[in-house]
Design a protein around this motif. Structure first.
Motif, PDB file in Angstrom:
ATOM      1  N   TYR A 109      11.557  16.330   7.092  1.00 51.69           N
ATOM      2  CA  TYR A 109      12.987  16.033   7.165  1.00 51.69           C
ATOM      3  C   TYR A 109      13.495  16.326   8.572  1.00 51.69           C
ATOM      4  CZ  TYR A 109      12.693  16.386   2.047  1.00 51.69           C
ATOM      5  OH  TYR A 109      12.345  16.220   0.723  1.00 51.69           O
ATOM      6  N   PHE A 110      14.286  15.400   9.104  1.00 55.25           N
ATOM      7  CA  PHE A 110      14.959  15.598  10.381  1.00 55.25           C
ATOM      8  C   PHE A 110      16.450  15.691  10.088  1.00 55.25           C
ATOM      9  CE2 PHE A 110      17.244  14.054  14.098  1.00 55.25           C
ATOM     10  CZ  PHE A 110      16.653  14.769  15.133  1.00 55.25           C
ATOM     11  N   ILE A 111      17.053  16.831  10.408  1.00 56.12           N
ATOM     12  CA  ILE A 111      18.464  17.052  10.078  1.00 56.12           C
ATOM     13  C   ILE A 111      19.341  16.233  11.022  1.00 56.12           C
ATOM     14  CG2 ILE A 111      20.291  18.753   9.810  1.00 56.12           C
ATOM     15  CD1 ILE A 111      17.900  19.028   7.840  1.00 56.12           C
ATOM     16  N   GLU A 112      20.130  15.346  10.432  1.00 50.32           N
ATOM     17  CA  GLU A 112      21.040  14.507  11.210  1.00 50.32           C
ATOM     18  C   GLU A 112      22.431  15.136  11.281  1.00 50.32           C
ATOM     19  OE1 GLU A 112      20.039  11.859  12.723  1.00 50.32           O
ATOM     20  OE2 GLU A 112      18.301  11.050  11.669  1.00 50.32           O
ATOM     21  N   THR A 113      23.031  15.378  10.126  1.00 46.79           N
ATOM     22  CA  THR A 113      24.370  15.944  10.016  1.00 46.79           C
ATOM     23  C   THR A 113      24.350  16.954   8.875  1.00 46.79           C
ATOM     24  OG1 THR A 113      25.216  14.416   8.322  1.00 46.79           O
ATOM     25  CG2 THR A 113      25.282  13.647  10.620  1.00 46.79           C
ATOM     26  N   PRO A 114      25.440  17.689   8.664  1.00 44.78           N
ATOM     27  CA  PRO A 114      25.454  18.590   7.509  1.00 44.78           C
ATOM     28  C   PRO A 114      25.262  17.864   6.177  1.00 44.78           C
ATOM     29  CG  PRO A 114      27.187  19.194   9.043  1.00 44.78           C
ATOM     30  CD  PRO A 114      26.620  17.896   9.542  1.00 44.78           C
ATOM     31  N   GLU A 115      25.513  16.569   6.159  1.00 42.21           N
ATOM     32  CA  GLU A 115      25.396  15.810   4.911  1.00 42.21           C
ATOM     33  C   GLU A 115      24.100  15.018   4.801  1.00 42.21           C
ATOM     34  OE1 GLU A 115      28.219  15.447   6.946  1.00 42.21           O
ATOM     35  OE2 GLU A 115      29.232  17.046   5.811  1.00 42.21           O
ATOM     36  N   THR A 116      23.490  14.624   5.899  1.00 36.69           N
ATOM     37  CA  THR A 116      22.372  13.686   5.831  1.00 36.69           C
ATOM     38  C   THR A 116      21.167  14.167   6.625  1.00 36.69           C
ATOM     39  OG1 THR A 116      23.129  12.407   7.752  1.00 36.69           O
ATOM     40  CG2 THR A 116      23.964  11.734   5.580  1.00 36.69           C
ATOM     41  N   ALA A 117      20.005  13.663   6.205  1.00 40.80           N
ATOM     42  CA  ALA A 117      18.756  13.895   6.921  1.00 40.80           C
ATOM     43  C   ALA A 117      17.936  12.615   6.849  1.00 40.80           C
ATOM     44  CB  ALA A 117      17.988  15.063   6.309  1.00 40.80           C
ATOM     45  N   THR A 118      17.042  12.451   7.806  1.00 47.95           N
ATOM     46  CA  THR A 118      16.058  11.373   7.729  1.00 47.95           C
ATOM     47  C   THR A 118      14.767  11.960   7.184  1.00 47.95           C
ATOM     48  OG1 THR A 118      17.029  10.201   9.595  1.00 47.95           O
ATOM     49  CG2 THR A 118      14.783   9.623   9.001  1.00 47.95           C
ATOM     50  N   ARG A 119      14.233  11.316   6.147  1.00 50.08           N
ATOM     51  CA  ARG A 119      13.020  11.818   5.507  1.00 50.08           C
ATOM     52  C   ARG A 119      11.861  10.865   5.791  1.00 50.08           C
ATOM     53  NH1 ARG A 119      13.019  11.982  -0.841  1.00 50.08           N
ATOM     54  NH2 ARG A 119      12.172   9.879  -0.571  1.00 50.08           N
ATOM     55  N   TYR A 120      10.717  11.456   6.102  1.00 53.65           N
ATOM     56  CA  TYR A 120       9.503  10.695   6.384  1.00 53.65           C
ATOM     57  C   TYR A 120       8.393  11.178   5.449  1.00 53.65           C
ATOM     58  CZ  TYR A 120      11.857  10.308  11.006  1.00 53.65           C
ATOM     59  OH  TYR A 120      12.756  10.121  12.043  1.00 53.65           O
ATOM     60  N   GLY A 121       7.565  10.271   4.994  1.00 52.69           N
ATOM     61  CA  GLY A 121       6.348  10.659   4.295  1.00 52.69           C
ATOM     62  C   GLY A 121       5.283  11.039   5.305  1.00 52.69           C
ATOM     63  N   VAL A 124       0.826  -1.208   0.000  1.00 53.87           N
ATOM     64  CA  VAL A 124       0.000   0.000   0.000  1.00 53.87           C
ATOM     65  C   VAL A 124       0.858   1.256   0.000  1.00 53.87           C
ATOM     66  CG1 VAL A 124      -1.672   1.335   1.346  1.00 53.87           C
ATOM     67  CG2 VAL A 124      -1.952  -1.141   1.107  1.00 53.87           C
ATOM     68  N   LEU A 125       1.957   1.234   0.728  1.00 55.14           N
ATOM     69  CA  LEU A 125       2.765   2.425   0.927  1.00 55.14           C
ATOM     70  C   LEU A 125       3.812   2.564  -0.172  1.00 55.14           C
ATOM     71  CD1 LEU A 125       3.423   4.826   2.743  1.00 55.14           C
ATOM     72  CD2 LEU A 125       4.895   3.316   4.096  1.00 55.14           C
ATOM     73  N   ASP A 126       3.725   3.642  -0.956  1.00 62.44           N
ATOM     74  CA  ASP A 126       4.698   3.921  -2.003  1.00 62.44           C
ATOM     75  C   ASP A 126       6.092   4.029  -1.381  1.00 62.44           C
ATOM     76  OD1 ASP A 126       6.370   5.267  -3.920  1.00 62.44           O
ATOM     77  OD2 ASP A 126       4.577   6.013  -4.931  1.00 62.44           O
ATOM     78  N   PRO A 127       7.096   3.324  -1.931  1.00 65.59           N
ATOM     79  CA  PRO A 127       8.431   3.362  -1.335  1.00 65.59           C
ATOM     80  C   PRO A 127       9.015   4.760  -1.151  1.00 65.59           C
ATOM     81  CG  PRO A 127       8.308   1.566  -2.913  1.00 65.59           C
ATOM     82  CD  PRO A 127       7.021   2.342  -3.036  1.00 65.59           C
ATOM     83  N   LYS A 128       8.574   5.724  -1.954  1.00 65.79           N
ATOM     84  CA  LYS A 128       9.148   7.066  -1.786  1.00 65.79           C
ATOM     85  C   LYS A 128       8.738   7.693  -0.460  1.00 65.79           C
ATOM     86  CE  LYS A 128       5.630   9.804  -4.276  1.00 65.79           C
ATOM     87  NZ  LYS A 128       5.409  10.651  -5.471  1.00 65.79           N
ATOM     88  N   TYR A 129       7.669   7.159   0.163  1.00 63.99           N
ATOM     89  CA  TYR A 129       7.240   7.676   1.460  1.00 63.99           C
ATOM     90  C   TYR A 129       7.790   6.857   2.620  1.00 63.99           C
ATOM     91  CZ  TYR A 129       4.041  10.477  -1.320  1.00 63.99           C
ATOM     92  OH  TYR A 129       3.527  11.361  -2.231  1.00 63.99           O
ATOM     93  N   TRP A 130       8.620   5.859   2.341  1.00 66.84           N
ATOM     94  CA  TRP A 130       9.255   5.121   3.413  1.00 66.84           C
ATOM     95  C   TRP A 130      10.246   6.014   4.151  1.00 66.84           C
ATOM     96  CZ3 TRP A 130      11.003  -0.137   0.820  1.00 66.84           C
ATOM     97  CH2 TRP A 130       9.869  -0.839   0.413  1.00 66.84           C
ATOM     98  N   ARG A 131      10.392   5.774   5.421  1.00 66.88           N
ATOM     99  CA  ARG A 131      11.453   6.429   6.188  1.00 66.88           C
ATOM    100  C   ARG A 131      12.806   6.046   5.598  1.00 66.88           C
ATOM    101  NH1 ARG A 131      12.342   3.646  11.685  1.00 66.88           N
ATOM    102  NH2 ARG A 131      10.081   3.873  11.724  1.00 66.88           N
ATOM    103  N   GLN A 132      13.642   7.052   5.331  1.00 64.93           N
ATOM    104  CA  GLN A 132      14.924   6.761   4.696  1.00 64.93           C
ATOM    105  C   GLN A 132      15.905   7.906   4.890  1.00 64.93           C
ATOM    106  OE1 GLN A 132      14.424   7.086   0.150  1.00 64.93           O
ATOM    107  NE2 GLN A 132      12.311   6.881   0.924  1.00 64.93           N
TER     108      GLN A 132
END
Length: 232
Positions: free
Chosen positions: A93-105, A61-69
């Motif tokens: 988006y949750f900012i983790e580091t200057p390079e990465t973030a965790t994205r949630y749908g 049901v859940l489109d992979p683009k909305y997966w936590r990643q």
């Protein structure tokens, strides 16, 4: 006897037969293969160690683009813990580091389109009570038993705040804007009829566990005209 008339008729028939389109062979249409739907990550399974059970997200049901990643950080100048909400793309988006973030749908309610700016993450609650604002009660009088004066709705599976809620303030004043749980997989990426920013309970628990008290929560402006109310 083959006379001239018979010969001419036969010749005409042969000519017409030669010009006619030959009968097509039966064509068997190829059946396209079923689309391959990747299996959901394990973190979208059922959660059984919470005060109330949280069911697994339904497969397919859940489109992979909305997966936590984990994704590249689009705002490298922002501090760790900053939350950025893009209502039009239905992403948080949750900012983790200057390079990465965790994205949630997410799914976005009317309030999520009508409010924008930078707020402060003042506090968060596990299995919060839902205290219905007076403005909503004016539209839906049946919610009066869950007003602030009446103490709100008890936590649990029927509470639209879900497993966690993050409360946003500006200049010490509650914006009444919330990031909370209780979304269902079919809602993610869609505009829903009410609420602010709604997440899957699995995702809002993950976000809540990483949240930084006092962090900025930036809600990007929506290109959708304001004041349109619920989309469906």
């Amino acid at each position: 006897m083959l006379n001239r008339r018979n010969f001419m008729a036969g010749g005409a028939f042969a000519t017409l037969s030669a010009c006619a389109r030959p009968a097509a062979d039966p064509v068997t249409e190829a059946v396209p293969p079923e689309p391959s739907v990747p299996a959901l990550p394990d973190f979208y399974g059922a959660i059984t160690d919470e005060p109330f059970p949280i069911p697994a997200v339904e497969e397919g049901v859940l489109d992979p683009k909305y997966w936590r990643q984990e994704v590249p950080n689009l705002w490298p100048g922002k501090a760790h813990g900053t939350i950025v909400v893009d209502p039009d793309s239905a992403m948080l988006y949750f900012i983790e580091t200057p390079e990465t973030a965790t994205r949630y749908g997410v799914s976005v309610g009317a309030a999520g389109f009508d409010w924008e700016g930078t707020a402060r993450l003042q506090f968060w609650r596990s299995w919060p009570r839902w205290k219905v604002p007076e403005a909503m009660i004016a539209r839906r009088p049946e919610l009066a038993p869950y007003s602030v004066a009446n103490g709100g709705m008890d936590p649990g599976p029927d509470n639209p705040m879900g497993a966690r809620a993050l409360y946003l303030f500006q200049n010490g004043v509650d914006t009444l804007y919330r990031v909370h749980g209780d979304a269902v997989a079919r809602e993610l990426g869609r505009a829903v009829s009410s609420g602010c920013i709604r997440m899957l309970d699995q995702d809002v628990i993950h976000l809540n566990d990483r949240a930084v008290h006092g962090a900025d929560v930036i809600v990007l402006p929506s290109m959708r005209p304001k004041g349109l109310g619920p989309l469906y």
